[in-house]
Design an enzyme around this catalytic site. Sequence first.
Site, short mmCIF file in Angstrom:
data_model
loop_
_atom_site.label_atom_id
_atom_site.label_comp_id
_atom_site.label_asym_id
_atom_site.label_seq_id
_atom_site.Cartn_x
_atom_site.Cartn_y
_atom_site.Cartn_z
CD GLN A 1 197.96 77.88 49.56
OE1 GLN A 1 198.53 78.71 48.87
NE2 GLN A 1 197.83 76.37 48.87
CB VAL B 1 189.53 82.30 53.81
CG1 VAL B 1 190.91 82.77 53.65
CG2 VAL B 1 188.91 82.82 52.66
CG HIS C 1 196.37 82.62 52.47
ND1 HIS C 1 196.50 82.01 51.29
CD2 HIS C 1 197.70 82.76 52.82
CE1 HIS C 1 197.44 81.99 50.80
NE2 HIS C 1 198.42 82.42 51.66
CB CYS D 1 185.39 103.83 64.87
SG CYS D 1 186.10 102.99 63.53
N1 APR Z 1 190.10 68.61 42.34
C1 APR Z 1 191.44 68.90 42.31
N2 APR Z 1 192.36 69.83 42.16
C2 APR Z 1 191.39 71.00 41.51
C3 APR Z 1 189.96 70.75 41.43
C4 APR Z 1 189.57 69.72 41.94
N3 APR Z 1 188.14 69.76 41.74
N4 APR Z 1 189.69 72.16 41.05
C5 APR Z 1 190.84 72.87 40.90
N5 APR Z 1 191.96 72.06 41.05
C6 APR Z 1 193.17 72.74 41.14
C7 APR Z 1 193.67 73.41 39.92
O1 APR Z 1 194.19 72.61 38.79
C8 APR Z 1 194.71 74.25 40.50
O2 APR Z 1 196.07 73.62 40.39
O3 APR Z 1 193.50 73.39 42.18
C9 APR Z 1 194.46 74.36 42.02
C10 APR Z 1 193.98 75.86 42.44
O4 APR Z 1 194.69 76.55 42.34
P1 APR Z 1 194.75 78.22 42.57
O5 APR Z 1 193.22 78.70 41.92
O6 APR Z 1 195.98 79.16 42.21
O7 APR Z 1 194.13 78.33 44.20
P2 APR Z 1 195.55 78.13 45.21
O8 APR Z 1 196.67 77.30 45.01
O9 APR Z 1 194.56 77.83 46.72
O10 APR Z 1 195.94 79.63 45.64
C11 APR Z 1 196.74 80.08 46.41
O11 APR Z 1 196.20 82.60 45.71
O12 APR Z 1 194.95 84.18 45.26
C12 APR Z 1 195.56 83.67 46.34
O13 APR Z 1 194.92 83.63 48.70
C13 APR Z 1 194.73 83.20 47.59
O14 APR Z 1 194.77 81.36 49.02
C14 APR Z 1 194.78 81.62 47.66
C15 APR Z 1 196.19 81.53 46.79
#
Ligand code: APR
Length: 254
Positions: A101, A103, A119, A150
Amino acid sequence: MEELIREAASIVYASRMTIALTGAGVSVESGIPDFRSAGGLWSRFDPAEYATIDAFRSNPEKVWDMLKEMEALVIKARPNKAHRGMGELEKMGFLHAIITQNVDNLHQAGGSKNVIEYHGNSSTLSCLGCGKRYRADEKREGEFPPRCECRQILKPDVVFFGEAIPPEPMNRSFQLASMAQALLVVGTSAVVSPANTIPGLAKRSGARIIEINKERTHLTSSLTDVFLQGEAGEVIETLVLEVKRLAGTGDTPA
Ligand code: APR
């Protein structure tokens, strides 16, 4: 945790088709904040005002203020142990594809070849007016926000809320998830659709679900077979070591 690592490694070692679904958590150790953890991007920028296609169309300058901050972090970011470990698993034949997900291009930089960018990718920009496409690094030093010849303000080729997932990554992901025998779900809160339908599809198709996250998610108690709690870099490095030991190729863990 050792027992869980051994269980996860034996699933990966025995699986003839393992794929991964990754989210922002896999890049946090590369210095890119995730979205929904405390202090994450959405705690500073309201996604309704910065991350929807309508917000971009009505106020692209404002959205570019957030994009500029993200871009500064992505340019500096280097792949971490999680990206490199997944690249190693692919090289060893134990990871068929990554559906990400993210980028930030860090899976590719970490050695993975078969990466499906669900994404999109922030390395190219497109004009919503005439459709012309540019490399983001070509436009970085120029006027801000970057404009097409443009004169329309350019949009990164990432999927905003309210936009459809491009058909190619959507179809390939669906196909892989329905054939997978194991799915690694790494660093995602699995709250955004339709990416968050992939674990359920894989599970229904018979895949074992291995979740790697620093905290529990709604998948943990519903779909996950093996939950490896911790920082993605650390956990994946340990998992790869154990898979190598099973494959008889690796440095035996100390
Ligand atoms: N190691 C393991 N897990 C981690 C770490 C780490 N160092 N740091 C954060 N996390 C976990 C968090 O606990 C959370 O569950 O990664 C997850 C991140 O979740 P989100 O912030 O919601 O990100 P994501 O799931 O990728 O979001 C999906 O939402 O806003 C849109 O387009 C955006 O692609 C993104 C999509």
